[in-house]
Design a protein around this motif. Structure first.
Motif, short mmCIF file in Angstrom:
data_model
loop_
_atom_site.label_atom_id
_atom_site.label_comp_id
_atom_site.label_asym_id
_atom_site.label_seq_id
_atom_site.Cartn_x
_atom_site.Cartn_y
_atom_site.Cartn_z
N ALA A 185 0.86 -1.18 0.00
CA ALA A 185 0.00 0.00 0.00
C ALA A 185 0.89 1.23 0.00
O ALA A 185 1.44 1.62 1.04
N GLN A 190 -4.91 2.35 -1.68
CA GLN A 190 -4.48 0.95 -1.72
C GLN A 190 -4.63 0.27 -0.37
O GLN A 190 -4.97 -0.92 -0.30
N ALA A 220 -6.76 -6.90 -6.68
CA ALA A 220 -6.91 -5.49 -6.32
C ALA A 220 -8.10 -4.87 -7.03
O ALA A 220 -8.41 -5.21 -8.16
N ASP A 227 -7.04 7.58 -2.77
CA ASP A 227 -5.87 7.03 -3.44
C ASP A 227 -4.89 8.10 -3.92
O ASP A 227 -3.86 7.81 -4.48
#
Length: 232
Positions: A185, A190, A220, A227
């Protein structure tokens, strides 16, 4: 012989224990990492609580924070609804005592008064942004190779890029032979996405014919709010 209705009670729902091992070290205060982690955990607990009500599933949630000189259990085997109500954002401080967190996790998993024998295979989720600062090798080996804890499903996510290679190797050892990879991440989106998919993986098991069977985490997602915040 008279019929005693008390002998024919409704069977209790077997719980699926979920352990969250969360990095609360000082570096997590940078670039909104801890804020995003707190949001992600809150959303996960809310989803598990909703699933409990809607589908009558059962989850036992344990949250362990590793920061400062040692890890701390902030929730121990609470039903998802209760965990959702009691959740409070975690602060950051000091170092990264992962070994202490693994030791506490191992101790609780082996205690049948905390994690009942009737439970489904537990899920362990490890979140960190750095290298452990205490003795972690032996506690990790014991967790993944010995006793009840060796049978757990294990997922992990690495936050940010600092010391990424070394940190990733530690998380790979944690996951071991599970059908997952170390997730990364580098943005807030993420991390939130990881927790959404981890939650889906857990609930998928309780909805399946065999909740003890480990299922790979879904791929994902397409990205979600937040984000644009970078964790570098």
């Amino acid at each position: 012989m008279a019929l005693n209705i008390n002998d024919y009670g409704v069977p209790s729902v077997k719980p699926l224990p979920v352990f969250l091992l969360l990095d609360g070290s000082g570096s997590m205060s940078q670039n909104q990492k801890i804020d995003t982690l707190n949001k992600a955990v809150s959303e996960m607990l809310g989803k598990l609580a909703e699933d409990t009500v809607q589908y009558e599933n059962s989850y036992l949630v344990t949250v362990i924070i590793f920061s400062g000189d040692q890890a701390e259990v902030v929730m121990q085997a609470l039903p998802a609804g209760e965990a959702n109500c009691k959740w409070r954002d975690i602060p950051t401080r000091g170092r990264t005592p992962l070994g202490s967190a693994l030791t506490l996790t191992k101790k609780m998993l082996e205690d049948r008064d905390i994690i009942p024998s009737k439970s489904y295979r537990p899920t362990l989720i490890l979140v960190s942004d750095g290298i452990p600062t205490d003795d972690w090798q032996q506690p990790l080996e014991s967790l993944v190779t010995e006793g009840r804890s060796a049978k757990c499903d294990r997922m992990a996510v690495l936050i940010g890029k600092e010391n990424a290679d070394a940190s990733s190797q530690v998380l790979k050892l944690f996951i071991g032979d599970m059908p997952h990879k170390v997730e990364k991440a580098e943005t807030a989106g993420q991390l939130l996405d990881f927790f959404q998919r981890a939650t889906m993986t857990v609930t998928t098991r309780t909805h399946s014919v065999n909740p003890n069977q480990i299922v790979p985490m879904t791929a994902a997602g397409a990205g979600i709010d937040g984000d644009d915040i970078m964790f570098f």
